[in-house]
Scaffold this active site. Structure first.
Site, PDB file in Angstrom:
ATOM      1  N   SER A   9       0.837  -1.207   0.000  1.00  0.00           N
ATOM      2  CA  SER A   9       0.000   0.000   0.000  1.00  0.00           C
ATOM      3  C   SER A   9       0.869   1.253   0.000  1.00  0.00           C
ATOM      4  CB  SER A   9      -0.910   0.004   1.228  1.00  0.00           C
ATOM      5  OG  SER A   9      -1.442   1.296   1.386  1.00  0.00           O
ATOM      6  N   HIS A  34      -0.746  -1.143  -4.421  1.00  0.00           N
ATOM      7  CA  HIS A  34      -2.065  -0.722  -3.913  1.00  0.00           C
ATOM      8  C   HIS A  34      -2.076   0.772  -3.709  1.00  0.00           C
ATOM      9  CE1 HIS A  34      -5.852  -1.619  -1.739  1.00  0.00           C
ATOM     10  NE2 HIS A  34      -5.475  -0.738  -0.853  1.00  0.00           N
ATOM     11  N   ASP A  36      -4.095   3.942  -2.477  1.00  0.00           N
ATOM     12  CA  ASP A  36      -5.228   4.318  -1.612  1.00  0.00           C
ATOM     13  C   ASP A  36      -5.693   5.747  -1.834  1.00  0.00           C
ATOM     14  OD1 ASP A  36      -3.790   2.316   0.918  1.00  0.00           O
ATOM     15  OD2 ASP A  36      -5.782   2.044   0.032  1.00  0.00           O
ATOM     16  N   MET A  38      -8.122   8.739  -0.998  1.00  0.00           N
ATOM     17  CA  MET A  38      -9.008   9.158   0.091  1.00  0.00           C
ATOM     18  C   MET A  38      -9.430  10.615  -0.151  1.00  0.00           C
ATOM     19  SD  MET A  38      -6.866   7.618   3.276  1.00  0.00           S
ATOM     20  CE  MET A  38      -6.406   5.889   3.277  1.00  0.00           C
ATOM     21  N   HIS A  67      -7.651   1.518  -4.823  1.00  0.00           N
ATOM     22  CA  HIS A  67      -8.689   1.404  -3.800  1.00  0.00           C
ATOM     23  C   HIS A  67      -9.249   2.785  -3.554  1.00  0.00           C
ATOM     24  CE1 HIS A  67      -9.494   0.504   0.754  1.00  0.00           C
ATOM     25  NE2 HIS A  67     -10.605   0.602   0.067  1.00  0.00           N
ATOM     26  N   MET A  69     -11.483   5.145  -1.659  1.00  0.00           N
ATOM     27  CA  MET A  69     -12.279   5.379  -0.456  1.00  0.00           C
ATOM     28  C   MET A  69     -12.847   6.796  -0.590  1.00  0.00           C
ATOM     29  SD  MET A  69      -9.439   3.761   2.038  1.00  0.00           S
ATOM     30  CE  MET A  69      -8.208   3.920   0.740  1.00  0.00           C
ATOM     31  N   MET A 140     -12.063  -5.015   4.338  1.00  0.00           N
ATOM     32  CA  MET A 140     -11.264  -4.083   5.151  1.00  0.00           C
ATOM     33  C   MET A 140     -11.116  -4.668   6.543  1.00  0.00           C
ATOM     34  SD  MET A 140     -10.232  -1.787   3.249  1.00  0.00           S
ATOM     35  CE  MET A 140      -9.452  -0.767   4.505  1.00  0.00           C
ATOM     36  N   GLY A 145      -8.935   4.691   6.144  1.00  0.00           N
ATOM     37  CA  GLY A 145      -8.531   6.090   6.356  1.00  0.00           C
ATOM     38  C   GLY A 145      -7.072   6.240   6.734  1.00  0.00           C
ATOM     39  N   PHE A 146      -6.491   5.204   7.342  1.00  0.00           N
ATOM     40  CA  PHE A 146      -5.104   5.364   7.801  1.00  0.00           C
ATOM     41  C   PHE A 146      -4.333   4.035   7.731  1.00  0.00           C
ATOM     42  CE2 PHE A 146      -5.722   9.624   9.315  1.00  0.00           C
ATOM     43  CZ  PHE A 146      -7.090   9.670   9.605  1.00  0.00           C
ATOM     44  N   GLY A 148      -1.099   1.659   9.346  1.00  0.00           N
ATOM     45  CA  GLY A 148      -0.524   1.448  10.676  1.00  0.00           C
ATOM     46  C   GLY A 148      -1.509   1.080  11.773  1.00  0.00           C
ATOM     47  N   ASP A 178      -7.163  -6.000   3.628  1.00  0.00           N
ATOM     48  CA  ASP A 178      -6.424  -4.737   3.665  1.00  0.00           C
ATOM     49  C   ASP A 178      -6.511  -4.080   5.037  1.00  0.00           C
ATOM     50  OD1 ASP A 178      -6.903  -1.624   1.763  1.00  0.00           O
ATOM     51  OD2 ASP A 178      -5.281  -2.310   3.062  1.00  0.00           O
ATOM     52  N   GLY A 179      -5.324  -4.023   5.716  1.00  0.00           N
ATOM     53  CA  GLY A 179      -5.315  -3.295   6.993  1.00  0.00           C
ATOM     54  C   GLY A 179      -4.721  -4.141   8.108  1.00  0.00           C
ATOM     55  N   GLY A 180      -3.560  -3.701   8.600  1.00  0.00           N
ATOM     56  CA  GLY A 180      -2.923  -4.410   9.722  1.00  0.00           C
ATOM     57  C   GLY A 180      -2.342  -5.750   9.340  1.00  0.00           C
ATOM     58  N   GLY A 200       0.993  -2.155   4.111  1.00  0.00           N
ATOM     59  CA  GLY A 200       1.645  -0.852   3.984  1.00  0.00           C
ATOM     60  C   GLY A 200       2.802  -0.756   4.970  1.00  0.00           C
ATOM     61  N   SER A 201       2.459  -0.539   6.248  1.00  0.00           N
ATOM     62  CA  SER A 201       3.506  -0.299   7.255  1.00  0.00           C
ATOM     63  C   SER A 201       4.394  -1.527   7.476  1.00  0.00           C
ATOM     64  CB  SER A 201       2.865   0.134   8.585  1.00  0.00           C
ATOM     65  OG  SER A 201       1.809  -0.752   8.915  1.00  0.00           O
TER      66      SER A 201
HETATM   67  C1  DX5 Z   1      -6.469   2.089   4.859  1.00  0.00           C
HETATM   68  C2  DX5 Z   1      -5.927   1.640   3.511  1.00  0.00           C
HETATM   69  C3  DX5 Z   1      -4.939   0.518   3.653  1.00  0.00           C
HETATM   70  C4  DX5 Z   1      -3.718   0.885   4.521  1.00  0.00           C
HETATM   71  C5  DX5 Z   1      -2.910  -0.349   4.845  1.00  0.00           C
HETATM   72  O1  DX5 Z   1      -7.619   2.864   4.676  1.00  0.00           O
HETATM   73  O2  DX5 Z   1      -6.965   1.202   2.669  1.00  0.00           O
HETATM   74  O3  DX5 Z   1      -4.506   0.104   2.352  1.00  0.00           O
HETATM   75  O4  DX5 Z   1      -2.924   1.813   3.808  1.00  0.00           O
HETATM   76  O5  DX5 Z   1      -1.856   0.041   5.701  1.00  0.00           O
HETATM   77  P1  DX5 Z   1      -1.336  -0.986   6.819  1.00  0.00           P
HETATM   78  O6  DX5 Z   1      -0.902  -2.221   6.072  1.00  0.00           O
HETATM   79  O7  DX5 Z   1      -0.192  -0.252   7.469  1.00  0.00           O
HETATM   80  O8  DX5 Z   1      -2.480  -1.255   7.739  1.00  0.00           O
HETATM   81 ZN    ZN Z   2      -6.414   0.202   0.793  1.00  0.00          ZN
END
Ligand code: DX5
Ligand code: ZN
Length: 219
Positions: A9, A34, A36, A38, A67, A69, A140, A145-146, A148, A178-180, A200-201
């Site tokens: 991401s 990916h 994102d 927003m 993606h 959002m 999700m 939105g974020f 990490g 997607d996420g964590g 992502g992180s």
């Molecule tokens: C959150 C995004 C994700 C996010 C994933 O709204 O859609 O793609 O960037 O980041 P990590 O992998 O750090 O949770």
């Molecule tokens: Zn995403």
């Protein structure tokens, strides 16, 4: 054994070195990237959009996994295809029920693949009826939105339900989460039946990114 795709991401990238970051991810074994989007309205954050996608979509050989959002995916979805998206995933919660098929059609007509995403509080059975029209479903595992944030375990049951339904109906629809996502949560999602892991992180800014991608793929 299902092939696992890793989609880093970009939200977690160092934007001062975006070109280098893309090159690093591709060399580290990522087949997708990916992106994102927003809008600060559908989600409480603003990231990047069409001009950035235009400038990077052809600067690498990875699959452009977009993606969105955002509100109004019917208007903007096709514009992201024009900007180089290979896949545009929009949110179930961003449209009225009777608009969903319009958005799917508008993105497909532009020649891209289409995905539908559900937030953690949205029940998975709301989208089962669209599976045969979708190339991908995005579960999700954090509130969008974020980057990490921590993985939400209730995503696993949604993945299991989707895996069962897609296999029962012999569909080719991919399941993305997607996420964590890290090595441990990624493994749980693969066991539950996922095809694509967004991270992502866990990947950006890490010296051992190649090994981390291998771990996510189960190699
Ligand atoms: C959150 C995004 C994700 C996010 C994933 O709204 O859609 O793609 O960037 O980041 P990590 O992998 O750090 O949770
Ligand atoms: Zn995403």
């Amino acid at each position: 054994m299902r092939k696992i795709i890793v989609s880093p991401s970009l939200l977690s990238a160092n934007f001062l070195e975006l070109g280098k970051e893309l090159k690093n991810m591709e060399e580290a074994g990522a087949e997708w990237i990916h992106f994102d989007v927003m809008d600060g309205h559908f989600v409480p954050n603003i990231s990047f959009g069409i001009p950035v996608l235009k400038s990077i979509s052809n600067a690498h050989n990875m699959f452009n996994d977009i993606h969105i959002m955002i509100s109004d995916p019917l208007f903007y979805g096709p514009k992201f295809v024009d900007a180089g998206a290979d896949l545009v995933t929009f949110h179930y919660e961003a449209v009225k029920e009777d608009e969903i098929e319009l958005v799917i059609k508008a993105i497909k007509e532009k020649g891209a693949k289409v995905g539908l995403s559900i937030k953690p509080k949205t029940e998975v059975n709301k989208i089962l009826k669209y599976l045969d029209e979708l190339d991908l479903v995005l579960v999700m595992s954090v509130e969008p939105g974020f980057g990490g944030q921590s993985f939400m375990e209730n995503s696993l049951e949604k993945i299991r339900v989707l895996r069962q339904e897609i296999d029962r109906r012999h569909l080719k629809t991919l399941i993305e989460v997607d996420g964590g996502i890290n090595n441990e949560t990624g493994r749980k999602c693969v066991e539950a039946g996922v095809d694509v892991l967004v991270a992502g992180s866990y990947l950006f800014g890490k010296e051992d990114v190649k090994e981390r991608i291998k771990l996510l793929k189960g190699e």
